[in-house]
Design a protein around this motif. Structure first.
Motif, short mmCIF file in Angstrom:
data_model
loop_
_atom_site.label_atom_id
_atom_site.label_comp_id
_atom_site.label_asym_id
_atom_site.label_seq_id
_atom_site.Cartn_x
_atom_site.Cartn_y
_atom_site.Cartn_z
N ARG A 1 10.64 10.30 -7.88
CA ARG A 1 11.43 9.29 -7.30
C ARG A 1 10.44 8.82 -6.27
O ARG A 1 9.42 9.45 -6.08
N PRO A 2 10.60 7.58 -5.70
CA PRO A 2 9.70 6.93 -4.77
C PRO A 2 10.02 7.46 -3.52
O PRO A 2 11.01 8.03 -3.11
N TYR A 3 9.21 7.19 -2.59
CA TYR A 3 9.32 7.56 -1.14
C TYR A 3 8.89 6.34 -0.27
O TYR A 3 7.87 5.91 -0.36
N HIS B 1 -9.10 13.09 -9.69
CA HIS B 1 -7.95 13.28 -10.11
C HIS B 1 -6.48 12.22 -9.69
O HIS B 1 -6.52 12.19 -8.57
N TYR B 2 -5.69 11.92 -10.54
CA TYR B 2 -4.37 11.16 -10.35
C TYR B 2 -3.24 11.88 -10.66
O TYR B 2 -3.14 12.72 -11.48
N ASN B 3 -2.42 11.62 -10.03
CA ASN B 3 -0.85 12.01 -10.28
C ASN B 3 0.09 10.71 -10.05
O ASN B 3 -0.33 9.58 -9.58
N HIS B 4 1.39 10.92 -10.08
CA HIS B 4 2.17 9.94 -10.02
C HIS B 4 2.55 9.30 -8.64
O HIS B 4 3.02 8.41 -8.28
N ASN B 5 1.79 10.03 -7.72
CA ASN B 5 1.77 9.57 -6.30
C ASN B 5 1.17 8.30 -6.14
O ASN B 5 1.35 7.37 -5.42
N PHE B 6 0.04 7.84 -7.14
CA PHE B 6 -0.68 6.85 -6.92
C PHE B 6 0.21 5.62 -7.37
O PHE B 6 -0.11 4.44 -7.55
N ASN B 7 1.34 6.03 -8.11
CA ASN B 7 2.12 4.95 -8.37
C ASN B 7 3.60 4.60 -7.62
O ASN B 7 4.56 4.14 -7.95
N GLY B 8 3.31 5.59 -6.34
CA GLY B 8 4.39 5.72 -5.48
C GLY B 8 5.63 6.44 -5.55
O GLY B 8 6.79 6.26 -5.20
N CYS B 9 5.42 7.51 -6.71
CA CYS B 9 6.35 8.42 -6.94
C CYS B 9 6.03 9.68 -6.58
O CYS B 9 4.88 10.29 -6.61
N TYR B 10 7.05 10.66 -6.40
CA TYR B 10 6.62 11.98 -5.64
C TYR B 10 7.89 12.95 -6.44
O TYR B 10 8.69 12.71 -6.90
N ILE C 1 0.90 -1.21 0.09
CA ILE C 1 -0.24 0.03 0.06
C ILE C 1 0.78 1.31 -0.04
O ILE C 1 1.86 1.37 0.72
N PHE C 2 0.42 2.10 -0.87
CA PHE C 2 1.05 3.46 -0.80
C PHE C 2 -0.02 4.45 -0.18
O PHE C 2 -1.07 4.53 -0.37
N GLU C 3 0.55 5.07 0.95
CA GLU C 3 -0.06 6.17 1.80
C GLU C 3 0.18 7.48 1.26
O GLU C 3 1.11 7.92 1.08
N LEU C 4 -1.26 7.99 0.69
CA LEU C 4 -1.10 9.27 -0.04
C LEU C 4 -1.49 10.34 0.63
O LEU C 4 -1.95 11.48 0.15
N TYR C 5 -1.58 10.40 2.13
CA TYR C 5 -2.10 11.53 2.83
C TYR C 5 -3.55 11.60 2.60
O TYR C 5 -4.46 10.75 2.84
N THR C 6 -3.80 12.85 2.22
CA THR C 6 -5.32 13.35 1.85
C THR C 6 -5.38 13.85 0.32
O THR C 6 -4.54 14.41 -0.10
N LYS C 7 -6.39 13.53 -0.05
CA LYS C 7 -7.11 13.98 -1.53
C LYS C 7 -8.35 14.80 -1.31
O LYS C 7 -9.17 14.12 -0.69
#
Length: 341
Positions: free
Chosen positions: A128-130, A114-123, A77-83
């Protein structure tokens, strides 16, 4: 305060009591038991991405807190904070044969998400991943309030200031998408590492004064007439209540809508307001109902995560919290390994 996380060898473990409390606040405004899909496009909620179920970069998807806990337990799981304005994707067309355990019948797609690269684990602009095992720099990451991406402080193109004194940050790309914000930045944003003004009680409680509509005089035009300029480069840090300074005449409102930043007129859109509302009005029997002065932080964590850790004593230290999270992650790895055997 600006939303921020610290990059370290301890991955996503909160490194202080204050960071732990901030993490709890993020969960407080989201329902841990019931899928948020039935509430439509939630104004703001904690969102997660499941790399186990939706690894395809071309088909990003996000799930709510309840689905992360109940439908994707043991997954990557990638934790994305809030959207903001997000509807839970769990079990929809992006998940193939996988169905949501809480609400099996869902639309094929949530077209307003709305999606961005955060949903693939990159920031960040570095994509880069985090956490990033190849990056040894202990660099702070800060979330842009507009695009909601996370950025390393060294990639913001400006001098960063103490995030604890700030509520919001807007990255350079988002500033350029809404050029009128540069005018407001010249007058109200924090510049050259200087500290913002003293905060009022309303600001510290997350309920800043409401913006006053300019019926006859456009606030933006007044500021532009003063001729104050700011170099249009780098991210911009904003002090508390900066949104209240935005003009809300009809002409300016049309600009915000055209640039898809109408949420900036909404004081309750801020992370601070979301966190405070979650603590004041948690969902039903929300785990944070147990967040009382009589409980130590390890026991609070046990309630939140539905786990019982080893007895680490009544005195809670940073080391104890780290140990507790290590135990949780070890159990998660065990569940994940068992699932693939």
């Amino acid at each position: 305060m600006a939303a921020n996380i610290n990059d370290s060898d301890t991955d996503d473990i909160p490194s202080s009591a204050e960071e732990l409390e901030r993490a709890l606040c993020v969960l407080a405004g989201s329902d841990p038991e019931n899928c948020s899909y039935s509430r439509g496009y939630a104004k703001r909620q904690a969102v997660f991405a499941c790399n186990t179920c939706t690894p395809n970069v071309a088909e990003p998807a996000g799930v709510c807190l309840a689905c992360a806990n109940k439908c994707h337990d043991g997954h990557d799981i990638f934790e994305l904070y809030t959207k903001r304005n997000f509807r839970c994707d769990c079990g929809n067309g992006k998940f193939g044969e996988f169905k949501c355990l809480l609400i099996p019948a869902k639309d094929e797609d949530n077209v307003r998400n709305h999606y961005n690269h955060n949903f693939n684990g990159c920031y960040c602009s570095c994509d880069r991943p985090y956490p990033d095992t190849d990056d040894q720099a202990n660099d702070e990451m800060i979330q842009c309030v507009s695009c909601e991406d996370w950025f390393h402080s060294r990639h913001l193109g400006c001098t960063t200031v103490d995030p604890e004194e700030l509520q919001e940050m807007i990255c350079e790309a988002c500033m350029n998408k809404v050029p009128v914000l540069w005018t407001y930045a010249a007058h109200f944003a924090v510049a050259n590492g200087s500290s913002p003004c003293k905060r009022t009680h309303e600001e510290m409680s997350g309920s800043p004064a409401k913006a006053v509509s300019q019926t006859f005089v456009c606030r933006l035009k007044e500021l532009q007439a003063k001729g104050l300029e700011r170099r249009r480069q780098g991210a911009v840090f904003w002090p508390y209540s900066w949104r209240a300074e935005l003009c809300t005449c009809m002409s300016c409102k049309r600009v915000y809508v055209a640039d898809e930043v109408q949420f900036l007129m909404d004081q309750s859109d801020t992370i601070l307001a979301y966190e405070n509302k979650g603590l004041d009005e948690p969902f039903g029997q929300h785990p944070l109902m147990a967040l009382t002065n009589s409980m130590d932080r390890v026991h609070q964590l046990e309630v939140i995560y539905g786990e019982r850790g080893e007895d680490v004593g009544s005195t809670v230290t940073v080391e104890a919290v780290h140990e507790f999270f290590e135990e949780l992650r070890a159990r998660k790895r065990q569940r994940t390994n068992a699932a693939y055997q």
